[in-house]
Design an enzyme around this catalytic site. Structure first.
Site, PDB file in Angstrom:
ATOM      1  N   GLU A  60     -14.081  -1.162  -8.488  1.00  0.00           N
ATOM      2  CA  GLU A  60     -15.026  -0.083  -8.193  1.00  0.00           C
ATOM      3  C   GLU A  60     -15.778   0.329  -9.450  1.00  0.00           C
ATOM      4  OE1 GLU A  60     -11.848  -0.138  -7.331  1.00  0.00           O
ATOM      5  OE2 GLU A  60     -12.046  -0.468  -5.175  1.00  0.00           O
ATOM      6  N   HIS A 130      -6.186   7.018   2.624  1.00  0.00           N
ATOM      7  CA  HIS A 130      -7.281   6.562   3.485  1.00  0.00           C
ATOM      8  C   HIS A 130      -7.861   7.728   4.264  1.00  0.00           C
ATOM      9  CE1 HIS A 130      -5.136   2.757   2.738  1.00  0.00           C
ATOM     10  NE2 HIS A 130      -6.304   2.181   2.900  1.00  0.00           N
TER      11      HIS A 130
HETATM   12  C1  LIG Z   1      -8.849   0.709  -5.790  1.00  0.00           C
HETATM   13  C2  LIG Z   1      -8.779   0.071  -4.428  1.00  0.00           C
HETATM   14  N1  LIG Z   1      -9.886  -0.495  -3.907  1.00  0.00           N
HETATM   15  C3  LIG Z   1      -9.859  -1.040  -2.680  1.00  0.00           C
HETATM   16  C4  LIG Z   1      -8.712  -1.039  -1.943  1.00  0.00           C
HETATM   17  C5  LIG Z   1      -8.707  -1.644  -0.539  1.00  0.00           C
HETATM   18  N2  LIG Z   1      -7.927  -2.884  -0.529  1.00  0.00           N
HETATM   19  C6  LIG Z   1      -6.633  -2.881  -0.132  1.00  0.00           C
HETATM   20  S1  LIG Z   1      -5.931  -4.367  -0.289  1.00  0.00           S
HETATM   21  C7  LIG Z   1      -7.325  -5.096  -0.864  1.00  0.00           C
HETATM   22  C8  LIG Z   1      -7.311  -6.545  -1.260  1.00  0.00           C
HETATM   23  C9  LIG Z   1      -6.270  -6.862  -2.298  1.00  0.00           C
HETATM   24  O1  LIG Z   1      -6.210  -8.205  -2.602  1.00  0.00           O
HETATM   25  P1  LIG Z   1      -5.173  -8.825  -3.616  1.00  0.00           P
HETATM   26  O2  LIG Z   1      -4.976  -7.901  -4.784  1.00  0.00           O
HETATM   27  O3  LIG Z   1      -5.592 -10.191  -3.943  1.00  0.00           O
HETATM   28  O4  LIG Z   1      -3.772  -8.827  -2.847  1.00  0.00           O
HETATM   29  P2  LIG Z   1      -3.397  -9.540  -1.459  1.00  0.00           P
HETATM   30  O5  LIG Z   1      -3.787  -8.607  -0.364  1.00  0.00           O
HETATM   31  O6  LIG Z   1      -4.119 -10.813  -1.408  1.00  0.00           O
HETATM   32  O7  LIG Z   1      -1.909  -9.717  -1.478  1.00  0.00           O
HETATM   33  C10 LIG Z   1      -8.358  -4.133  -0.909  1.00  0.00           C
HETATM   34  C11 LIG Z   1      -9.745  -4.426  -1.329  1.00  0.00           C
HETATM   35  C12 LIG Z   1      -7.569  -0.438  -2.519  1.00  0.00           C
HETATM   36  N3  LIG Z   1      -6.400  -0.383  -1.875  1.00  0.00           N
HETATM   37  N4  LIG Z   1      -7.634   0.109  -3.755  1.00  0.00           N
END
Ligand SMILES: Cc1ncc(C[n+]2csc(CCOP(=O)(O)OP(=O)(O)O)c2C)c(N)n1
Lengths: 325, 394
Positions: A60, A130
């Site tokens: 972000e 959320h």
């Molecule tokens: C600061 C923040 N931005 C956005 C989100 C929304 N979000 C939750 S999980 C995710 C993807 C995470 O991907 P990754 O770190 O690769 O882990 P994976 O889900 O693949 O295990 C996002 C964008 C969040 N939880 N926190």
């Protein structure tokens, strides 16, 4: 006119803005091919290409700083922050940079045309990460405009006005209403002026003020009050900053009473700012203390959400307290 | 010649760039798909009990995930996240740690949590956010945590645990504890500013922390190639001046081995280490996501062949530590156990209304106490509108 839900109206606004102006670009986490986790940017990449609608890495801070840079160069970035709860990693870029570009440079540089869109608010069993309504943090920062629509018609018109604005705008979308709120929306381009409140219902006994998703809540309370013979004037603020003190004051001069409702916690919430201003503008005409119906001063809970929220019953009680003061 | 910023200098006299992908870090594999060991590889030293506990943990979370995803579809819980295909990453690493090493996880690390001894009842209470949930029903499903087993409660903003892990490990060192902190995150979360801040802090201040990246190919819909350019996450550790290793995340022996070495090294030298485990997120991102919108069935199918559990099972059978018939009965029994626990947890009451204001501060401040009193009076007036709490007020 067409029937659209709020997401379709937002998507339609982005589509029209991108078609009209080459400098409008959309980006953010999952915004590209997938169209965003809520699908607000659906089909835009297909239509306008990967250069104008794209996924960003998951940062972000990066998204906001990148948007600042693009806007300073003259483009109109519409950057999505996936949930308002995750806008805080970008807080420094938004509060110290976005908000102060024009001021600190003596208008040598500015980031007008920049819009941060972000779903906000509760009611989706999302717990405290959320569900937040962070508008007051940004309203406390001179240099930002803060806008919150309540239905698809507003979402489209206010978003188009935000993109056209010469100032950076934070556009919070009530995610609870994304699919639930459906209405008639003109298919052509139109703007709704920023900074203007809307008097949604005329009344004589008390003014009830809210914005975004809470408009539905206060409407319910107002209907309950009507059965008791209380005539409410209902106002949707639409823009939290700048906010339309004149329209609110005019109404309170007529009714003599004000209830402000918002979803965010009470302390330091924007209702406090409104109450102080209206008290000053309408002091001799007030017939009861200004009431605030807000979230509790706690993080947004998961299992006791019903108890926590500034619901219609709490609003109805506040209306009666003001009337019977 | 010394350089004030400490980097060793070699001088050249022709301008030449070092390419972004110049550093190619290989992937450690010990276990073949058929359960045999690669030529030249050495099996990690694993006793039978540990090896079987690792297996049982993997099987447990696979069955738990399957069952709870079904429960979510039936509307019994609001949300769920599974770790299908990634079981070896977190179980293999947790098994290589001391029970008192701190775990700071993201949200897909139920393997490490279970390995540490989080009970089935504790899983269920959290998932149903009932009054027995250690987190008092405040967070969405899967945001587990338990002080007893040294598992920091999960926070949903991504990457925030990374600099915290550096600080936690630094404090462990200051206090003379012979323990490390392991910090899990996804390759997506490794894009957050907190990742860079956290690694640099740990490297500069010599914190014995193990950064463990689960590189599973996707962050929601965003594929890794739209997340970063270059040779993945492992080389970033090197960039920050720490040792790094990349392992096959479906090979539990490789994960175990790398983590064991990382722990020893971190504690001996008081240095951070980065592990990148290459895996694939076989399931949807969460119960709210439909991956068919961004990847093909063929792609998923290809990865399904790479099942970490079946590979490990073959190795255990080969060793004579597991027999196939017993294995089947265990899985069937497990399904029943989980369903029973689910039925119990879903009937447990929600947390009492006093927990709406508890833990915001050590003691509720006056404003909160007043808000609670007003709320109670309001609920007494409209009991039918607040069925969870009405009738339970003091
Ligand atoms: C600061 C923040 N931005 C956005 C989100 C929304 N979000 C939750 S999980 C995710 C993807 C995470 O991907 P990754 O770190 O690769 O882990 P994976 O889900 O693949 O295990 C996002 C964008 C969040 N939880 N926190």
């Amino acid at each position: 006119m067409a029937k659209m839900n709020m997401l379709q109206a937002i998507n339609n606004a982005l589509d029209l803005a991108m078609a009209k102006d080459d400098s409008v670009v959309c980006f953010g986490e999952d915004v590209g091919h997938f169209g965003g986790v809520f699908r607000a940017t659906s089909k835009l990449q297909e239509k306008y290409g990967k250069a104008r609608c794209f996924n960003t890495p998951l940062t972000e801070q990066g998204i906001a700083g990148f948007a600042n840079g693009m806007a300073a160069q003259g483009m109109k970035p519409v950057a999505e922050i996936q949930f308002a709860d995750y806008i805080f990693p970008a807080f420094d870029q938004i509060v110290n940079e976005t908000a102060k570009f024009r001021y600190r440079s003596g208008d040598e540089f500015n980031v007008g045309g920049l819009v941060f869109r972000s779903p906000y608010g509760g009611g989706i069993a999302g717990g405290h990460y959320h569900s937040q309504s962070p508008e007051a943090y940004f309203a406390h920062t001179p240099g930002l405009k803060v806008v919150i629509p309540r239905d698809p018609y507003q979402a489209k018109g206010l978003l188009l006005a935000s993109i056209a604005s010469q100032d950076p705008v934070i556009f919070f979308e009530p995610k609870k209403l994304y699919r639930a709120s459906i209405g008639e929306v003109p298919e052509e381009y139109y703007e709704i002026e920023l900074g203007k409140a809307e008097v949604v219902q005329q009344g004589t006994d008390i003014t009830v003020l809210a914005w975004g998703a809470q408009m539905e809540t206060v409407q319910k309370a107002v209907e309950m009050a009507a059965k008791d013979g209380i005539s409410c004037e209902v106002i949707d603020l639409r823009s939290i900053l700048p906010w339309d003190a004149d329209t609110v004051a005019q109404s309170v001069l007529k009714t003599g009473r004000l209830v402000i409702n918002h979803e965010a916690p009470l302390t330091g919430g924007f209702a406090g700012e409104i109450a102080a201003t209206i008290q000053k503008m309408c002091f001799l005409h007030l017939e009861s203390p200004i009431e605030r119906v807000c979230g509790l001063d706690t993080p947004y809970p998961l299992s006791l959400e019903k108890e926590y929220v500034a619901d219609h019953l709490k609003t109805y009680e506040a209306i009666k307290r003001a009337i019977n003061f | 010649m010394t350089n004030p910023n400490n980097a060793t200098i070699t001088t050249v006299h022709t301008a030449e760039f070092t390419a972004g992908d110049a550093l190619k870090i290989p992937t450690l594999r010990i276990l073949r798909d058929d359960g045999s060991i690669y030529d030249g590889a050495t099996e990690p030293e694993l006793d039978k009990d540990t090896a079987i506990k690792m297996y049982d943990t993997m099987v447990f979370i696979r069955v738990l995930d399957e069952r709870m995803l079904a429960a979510q579809r039936q509307g019994r819980i609001s949300f769920y996240m599974q770790c299908l295909g990634e079981e070896a990453t977190t179980v293999g690493s947790a098994a290589a740690l001391d029970d008192k090493d701190m775990i700071m996880a993201q949200y897909r690390e139920q393997g490490a949590l279970r390995y540490r001894g989080f009970t089935l009842e504790q899983f269920m209470n959290q998932l149903f956010s009932n009054e027995k949930d250690l987190g008092k029903g405040r967070q969405m499903p899967v945001h587990y945590g338990s002080k007893d087993i040294h598992y920091m409660t999960i926070s949903s903003p991504l990457g925030t645990q990374i600099p915290q892990a550096s600080g936690y490990a630094y404090a462990q060192k200051m206090r003379g504890l012979k323990n490390t902190t392991i910090c899990y995150f996804g390759e997506g979360a490794a894009s957050e500013g907190d990742f860079h801040a956290g690694l640099n802090m740990a490297a500069v201040h010599k914190a014995p922390v193990i950064f463990f990246c689960r590189n599973n190919g996707y962050a929601i819909s965003t594929p890794a190639n739209e997340q970063f350019v270059g040779d993945g996450i492992a080389c970033r550790g090197v960039g920050y001046g720490m040792k790094a290793i990349r392992v096959d995340g479906a090979d539990i022996l490789a994960v175990y081995q790398a983590t064991k070495m990382a722990r020893d090294y971190a504690l001996e030298h008081n240095e951070p280490i980065l592990i990148e485990a290459m895996a694939y997120r076989l399931g949807a991102h969460s119960s709210s996501d439909d991956p068919s919108g961004y990847r093909s069935k063929e792609e998923e199918e290809k990865w399904r062949q790479n099942d970490p559990i079946s590979r490990y099972r073959l190795w255990l059978i080969e060793k004579g530590w597991l027999n196939e018939a017993d294995d089947k009965t265990t899985i069937d029994a497990l399904r029943g156990e989980i369903l029973d626990a689910l039925k119990v947890a879903e009937k447990v009451a929600k947390p009492g209304i006093e927990h709406l204001i508890s833990d915001v501060y050590k003691e509720p401040i006056p404003a909160l106490q007043q808000q609670l009193e007003e709320l109670k009076a309001h609920i007494r007036k409209y009991p039918e509108a607040y069925p969870i709490t009405a009738g339970r007020l003091d």
